[in-house]
Design a protein around this motif. Structure first.
Motif, PDB file in Angstrom:
ATOM      1  N   ILE A  11       7.117  70.739  69.108  1.00 60.10           N
ATOM      2  CA  ILE A  11       7.796  71.704  69.971  1.00 60.10           C
ATOM      3  C   ILE A  11       8.519  70.973  71.095  1.00 60.10           C
ATOM      4  O   ILE A  11       7.984  70.040  71.685  1.00 60.10           O
ATOM      5  N   ASP A  41      13.409  77.033  73.222  1.00 60.90           N
ATOM      6  CA  ASP A  41      12.249  76.575  72.455  1.00 60.90           C
ATOM      7  C   ASP A  41      12.729  76.035  71.106  1.00 60.90           C
ATOM      8  O   ASP A  41      13.280  76.778  70.301  1.00 60.90           O
ATOM      9  N   TYR A  42      12.555  74.729  70.881  1.00 60.69           N
ATOM     10  CA  TYR A  42      12.924  74.105  69.609  1.00 60.69           C
ATOM     11  C   TYR A  42      11.664  73.764  68.835  1.00 60.69           C
ATOM     12  O   TYR A  42      10.686  73.277  69.416  1.00 60.69           O
ATOM     13  N   ARG A  43      11.706  73.996  67.528  1.00 62.46           N
ATOM     14  CA  ARG A  43      10.597  73.600  66.653  1.00 62.46           C
ATOM     15  C   ARG A  43      11.139  72.628  65.615  1.00 62.46           C
ATOM     16  O   ARG A  43      12.093  72.973  64.901  1.00 62.46           O
ATOM     17  N   ASP A  44      10.529  71.476  65.526  1.00 64.20           N
ATOM     18  CA  ASP A  44      10.982  70.440  64.595  1.00 64.20           C
ATOM     19  C   ASP A  44      12.488  70.201  64.719  1.00 64.20           C
ATOM     20  O   ASP A  44      13.186  70.039  63.716  1.00 64.20           O
ATOM     21  N   PHE A  48      14.613  77.606  67.969  1.00 62.39           N
ATOM     22  CA  PHE A  48      13.654  78.592  67.480  1.00 62.39           C
ATOM     23  C   PHE A  48      13.813  79.923  68.207  1.00 62.39           C
ATOM     24  O   PHE A  48      13.851  80.985  67.605  1.00 62.39           O
ATOM     25  N   ARG A  49      13.898  79.883  69.531  1.00 58.69           N
ATOM     26  CA  ARG A  49      14.037  81.119  70.305  1.00 58.69           C
ATOM     27  C   ARG A  49      14.300  80.753  71.768  1.00 58.69           C
ATOM     28  O   ARG A  49      14.246  79.579  72.154  1.00 58.69           O
ATOM     29  N   ASN A  78      15.664  85.957  70.039  1.00 59.20           N
ATOM     30  CA  ASN A  78      15.647  85.170  68.803  1.00 59.20           C
ATOM     31  C   ASN A  78      16.685  84.055  68.883  1.00 59.20           C
ATOM     32  O   ASN A  78      17.532  84.032  69.784  1.00 59.20           O
ATOM     33  N   ALA A  79      16.658  83.168  67.897  1.00 52.03           N
ATOM     34  CA  ALA A  79      17.583  82.032  67.891  1.00 52.03           C
ATOM     35  C   ALA A  79      19.041  82.492  67.864  1.00 52.03           C
ATOM     36  O   ALA A  79      19.922  81.789  68.362  1.00 52.03           O
ATOM     37  N   THR A 106       4.865  78.110  74.924  1.00 50.57           N
ATOM     38  CA  THR A 106       5.029  77.783  73.516  1.00 50.57           C
ATOM     39  C   THR A 106       3.695  77.596  72.821  1.00 50.57           C
ATOM     40  O   THR A 106       3.565  77.888  71.653  1.00 50.57           O
TER      41      THR A 106
END
Ligand code: HEC
Length: 110
Positions: A11, A41-44, A48-49, A78-79, A106
């Protein structure tokens, strides 16, 4: 402008606000009316959102004291920047209220 980046495993949080807000924080002044703080918020590595908080004079007056967070309101997007209707905003209020910093947005919201 970006003022913080937090990396936590897969994250990544990038936190943005305006120059006026940063100046107020540095000077120890209360945050101005109209303050908006956005956490991306970034995931990998993928967007993300967004979670956003905004302060306006008089906001929050309609909430009971056990929920009210000063003059802050919260929203999750949402993204694609549409409002996330599935998010339970009570969780934002309850966690940000004491603001002990034991956990984070997160970590808890998956
Ligand atoms: C489980 C506790 C918890 C929940 C639930 C939570 N937050 Fe947070 N939030 C935090 C903490 C702690 C921070 C400090 C920075 C971090 O995440 O590392 C934070 C940071 C933020 C920030 C960045 C600005 C700052 O003060 O650091 C925004 C914007 C934000 N949260 C909005 C939201 C919104 C909107 C929701 C609901 C959709 C939400 N939060 C839900 C605990 C929470």
């Amino acid at each position: 402008m970006r003022y913080a980046v937090v990396n936590r495993g897969s994250i990544r949080e990038e936190i943005f606000t305006s120059r006026a807000v940063i100046d107020a924080v540095k000077a120890g002044r209360p945050l101005p009316n109209g303050t908006v703080i956005t956490l991306v918020d970034y995931r990998d590595g993928a967007l993300f959102r967004y979670v956003v908080m905004e302060k306006r004079t008089g906001w929050g007056a309609g909430y009971p004291p056990e929920k009210r967070n000063g003059e802050w309101e919260y929203q999750a997007f949402n993204a694609d920047q549409s409002v996330n209707q599935d998010e339970n905003l009570d969780r934002c209020f309850s966690c940000h209220k004491p603001r002990g910093g034991r956990t984070s947005c997160t970590r808890s919201t998956g």
